[in-house]
Design a protein around this motif. Structure first.
Motif, PDB file in Angstrom:
ATOM      1  N   GLN A 152      -7.095  -3.228  -6.561  1.00 31.07           N
ATOM      2  CA  GLN A 152      -7.609  -4.266  -5.658  1.00 31.07           C
ATOM      3  C   GLN A 152      -6.695  -4.418  -4.442  1.00 31.07           C
ATOM      4  O   GLN A 152      -7.166  -4.591  -3.311  1.00 31.07           O
ATOM      5  CB  GLN A 152      -7.714  -5.594  -6.403  1.00 31.07           C
ATOM      6  N   GLU A 153      -5.402  -4.352  -4.664  1.00 33.03           N
ATOM      7  CA  GLU A 153      -4.444  -4.451  -3.554  1.00 33.03           C
ATOM      8  C   GLU A 153      -4.585  -3.266  -2.613  1.00 33.03           C
ATOM      9  O   GLU A 153      -4.550  -3.426  -1.394  1.00 33.03           O
ATOM     10  CB  GLU A 153      -3.023  -4.520  -4.110  1.00 33.03           C
ATOM     11  N   ASP A 154      -4.763  -2.084  -3.185  1.00 31.11           N
ATOM     12  CA  ASP A 154      -4.937  -0.880  -2.362  1.00 31.11           C
ATOM     13  C   ASP A 154      -6.204  -0.982  -1.520  1.00 31.11           C
ATOM     14  O   ASP A 154      -6.205  -0.614  -0.337  1.00 31.11           O
ATOM     15  CB  ASP A 154      -5.015   0.364  -3.254  1.00 31.11           C
ATOM     16  N   LEU A 155      -7.262  -1.480  -2.125  1.00 36.34           N
ATOM     17  CA  LEU A 155      -8.525  -1.632  -1.407  1.00 36.34           C
ATOM     18  C   LEU A 155      -8.386  -2.658  -0.291  1.00 36.34           C
ATOM     19  O   LEU A 155      -8.882  -2.449   0.829  1.00 36.34           O
ATOM     20  CB  LEU A 155      -9.628  -2.056  -2.386  1.00 36.34           C
ATOM     21  N   SER A 156      -7.700  -3.752  -0.564  1.00 35.38           N
ATOM     22  CA  SER A 156      -7.498  -4.799   0.439  1.00 35.38           C
ATOM     23  C   SER A 156      -6.676  -4.271   1.611  1.00 35.38           C
ATOM     24  O   SER A 156      -6.986  -4.538   2.776  1.00 35.38           O
ATOM     25  CB  SER A 156      -6.791  -5.999  -0.204  1.00 35.38           C
ATOM     26  N   ASN A 157      -5.634  -3.497   1.332  1.00 33.69           N
ATOM     27  CA  ASN A 157      -4.807  -2.918   2.392  1.00 33.69           C
ATOM     28  C   ASN A 157      -5.615  -1.985   3.279  1.00 33.69           C
ATOM     29  O   ASN A 157      -5.454  -1.962   4.499  1.00 33.69           O
ATOM     30  CB  ASN A 157      -3.624  -2.167   1.787  1.00 33.69           C
ATOM     31  N   ALA A 158      -6.490  -1.209   2.646  1.00 40.02           N
ATOM     32  CA  ALA A 158      -7.298  -0.248   3.402  1.00 40.02           C
ATOM     33  C   ALA A 158      -8.314  -0.959   4.299  1.00 40.02           C
ATOM     34  O   ALA A 158      -8.528  -0.557   5.446  1.00 40.02           O
ATOM     35  CB  ALA A 158      -8.011   0.699   2.442  1.00 40.02           C
ATOM     36  N   ILE A 159      -8.918  -2.027   3.790  1.00 38.21           N
ATOM     37  CA  ILE A 159      -9.969  -2.724   4.538  1.00 38.21           C
ATOM     38  C   ILE A 159      -9.396  -3.604   5.643  1.00 38.21           C
ATOM     39  O   ILE A 159      -9.842  -3.548   6.787  1.00 38.21           O
ATOM     40  CB  ILE A 159     -10.836  -3.571   3.580  1.00 38.21           C
ATOM     41  N   PHE A 160      -8.377  -4.381   5.317  1.00 34.96           N
ATOM     42  CA  PHE A 160      -7.892  -5.392   6.258  1.00 34.96           C
ATOM     43  C   PHE A 160      -6.716  -4.924   7.118  1.00 34.96           C
ATOM     44  O   PHE A 160      -6.511  -5.440   8.211  1.00 34.96           O
ATOM     45  CB  PHE A 160      -7.498  -6.667   5.493  1.00 34.96           C
ATOM     46  N   SER A 161      -5.958  -3.960   6.630  1.00 33.10           N
ATOM     47  CA  SER A 161      -4.792  -3.491   7.380  1.00 33.10           C
ATOM     48  C   SER A 161      -4.936  -2.056   7.865  1.00 33.10           C
ATOM     49  O   SER A 161      -4.113  -1.595   8.647  1.00 33.10           O
ATOM     50  CB  SER A 161      -3.521  -3.613   6.520  1.00 33.10           C
ATOM     51  N   LEU A 165      -4.226   4.837   1.171  1.00 37.40           N
ATOM     52  CA  LEU A 165      -3.261   5.480   0.276  1.00 37.40           C
ATOM     53  C   LEU A 165      -2.762   6.799   0.866  1.00 37.40           C
ATOM     54  O   LEU A 165      -1.627   7.205   0.627  1.00 37.40           O
ATOM     55  CB  LEU A 165      -3.910   5.731  -1.086  1.00 37.40           C
ATOM     56  N   SER A 166      -3.610   7.452   1.647  1.00 38.45           N
ATOM     57  CA  SER A 166      -3.227   8.739   2.231  1.00 38.45           C
ATOM     58  C   SER A 166      -2.086   8.607   3.224  1.00 38.45           C
ATOM     59  O   SER A 166      -1.437   9.606   3.561  1.00 38.45           O
ATOM     60  CB  SER A 166      -4.434   9.382   2.920  1.00 38.45           C
ATOM     61  N   MET A 167      -1.843   7.405   3.721  1.00 40.27           N
ATOM     62  CA  MET A 167      -0.749   7.178   4.673  1.00 40.27           C
ATOM     63  C   MET A 167       0.559   6.849   3.970  1.00 40.27           C
ATOM     64  O   MET A 167       1.582   6.666   4.635  1.00 40.27           O
ATOM     65  CB  MET A 167      -1.112   6.028   5.616  1.00 40.27           C
ATOM     66  N   GLN A 168       0.540   6.753   2.637  1.00 43.28           N
ATOM     67  CA  GLN A 168       1.712   6.296   1.894  1.00 43.28           C
ATOM     68  C   GLN A 168       2.267   7.413   1.004  1.00 43.28           C
ATOM     69  O   GLN A 168       1.777   7.620  -0.112  1.00 43.28           O
ATOM     70  CB  GLN A 168       1.335   5.095   1.022  1.00 43.28           C
ATOM     71  N   PRO A 169       3.283   8.109   1.467  1.00 44.20           N
ATOM     72  CA  PRO A 169       3.855   9.207   0.671  1.00 44.20           C
ATOM     73  C   PRO A 169       4.356   8.777  -0.694  1.00 44.20           C
ATOM     74  O   PRO A 169       4.424   9.595  -1.614  1.00 44.20           O
ATOM     75  CB  PRO A 169       5.011   9.705   1.552  1.00 44.20           C
ATOM     76  N   SER A 170       4.695   7.493  -0.844  1.00 44.70           N
ATOM     77  CA  SER A 170       5.165   7.010  -2.145  1.00 44.70           C
ATOM     78  C   SER A 170       4.079   7.105  -3.218  1.00 44.70           C
ATOM     79  O   SER A 170       4.380   7.065  -4.410  1.00 44.70           O
ATOM     80  CB  SER A 170       5.649   5.565  -2.037  1.00 44.70           C
TER      81      SER A 170
END
Length: 244
Positions: A152-161, A165-170
């Motif tokens: 849910q956090e990943d989805l929220s980051n993608a939609i609102f920010s 995930l593809s931008m996060q090498p971690s």
């Protein structure tokens, strides 16, 4: 007088052209190797550098150059500094925006440029994806979290920010870990005929007979196609449209 000015301008233009060609060739044979150059708009930046270094600079030289002018050395020195600054900006822009990761995410690849990366402070130092590639884009993958809260956090980051995930090498894993899923979600080669001319598709597939399917590659300027073999291994990235 005119011939002297013209000769100085032509020498300036020739030297600038040699330097420009070497720099562009270095990038084009490395991080922006075809067809990734078209995918990220490489030639737009290259054209801007060309106009600044090869056209504008020599034209200013033609205007200010007078053999007996008392301030000629100062004028030319100042012009050289300006050109070097413009060239430095161009080189930095190309380097900073270079493609670094080709990341598989769910049902597609995403071409990630260096200035897209979000480097988390908590990224493990032993993570093989900590340092972005310097010369050639490398392949990685995203594996969705099994934790519902994290998803849910990943989805929220993608939609609102806009932080995918593809931008996060971690969050990267090796492509081999998702290769089976990637092949399962791949598209039939026949679908390429819906978005490209049959002649173009046939010509490319003849060059890569091991290709059994394709996976779309999402990029900023031009989406492309990743051909894969029967095991899901990448055969080649080609300049075809993967969708409308």
């Amino acid at each position: 007088m005119f011939k002297v000015k013209l000769k100085a301008t032509l020498w300036h233009m020739l030297l600038s052209l040699v330097i420009f060609t070497c720099i562009i060739a270095m990038f084009y044979c490395g991080s922006y190797a075809a067809p990734l150059a078209q995918a990220v708009g490489f030639w737009s930046i290259a054209l801007l550098i060309l106009l600044t270094v090869i056209v504008i600079g020599p034209c200013i030289t033609f205007l200010v150059y007078r053999p007996n002018k008392s301030s000629l050395k100062f004028d030319l020195s100042f012009l050289v500094i300006l050109q070097l600054a413009a060239l430095g900006w161009g080189v930095f822009s190309l380097y900073d925006a270079r493609p670094v990761w080709i990341v598989h995410s769910v049902d597609r690849f995403e071409l990630i440029q260096n200035n897209d990366l979000y480097i988390a402070e908590t990224i493990p130092k032993q993570n093989e994806f900590t340092t972005p590639p310097q010369f050639f884009a490398q392949v990685a993958a995203i594996e969705l979290s099994k934790d519902n809260t994290q998803r849910q956090e990943d989805l929220s980051n993608a939609i609102f920010s806009g932080l995918t995930l593809s931008m996060q090498p971690s969050r990267y894993v090796s492509y081999q870990q998702v290769q089976t899923v990637a092949l399962r979600n791949a598209h039939s080669l026949q679908e390429l005929n819906q978005f490209n001319s049959r002649a173009d598709v046939d010509e490319i597939l003849k060059k890569y007979p091991n290709s059994q399917a394709y996976i779309p590659l999402r990029a900023k300027q031009q989406d492309q196609v990743v051909l894969v073999d029967a095991k899901g291994d990448i055969v080649k990235i080609v300049n075809l449209r993967p969708w409308d």
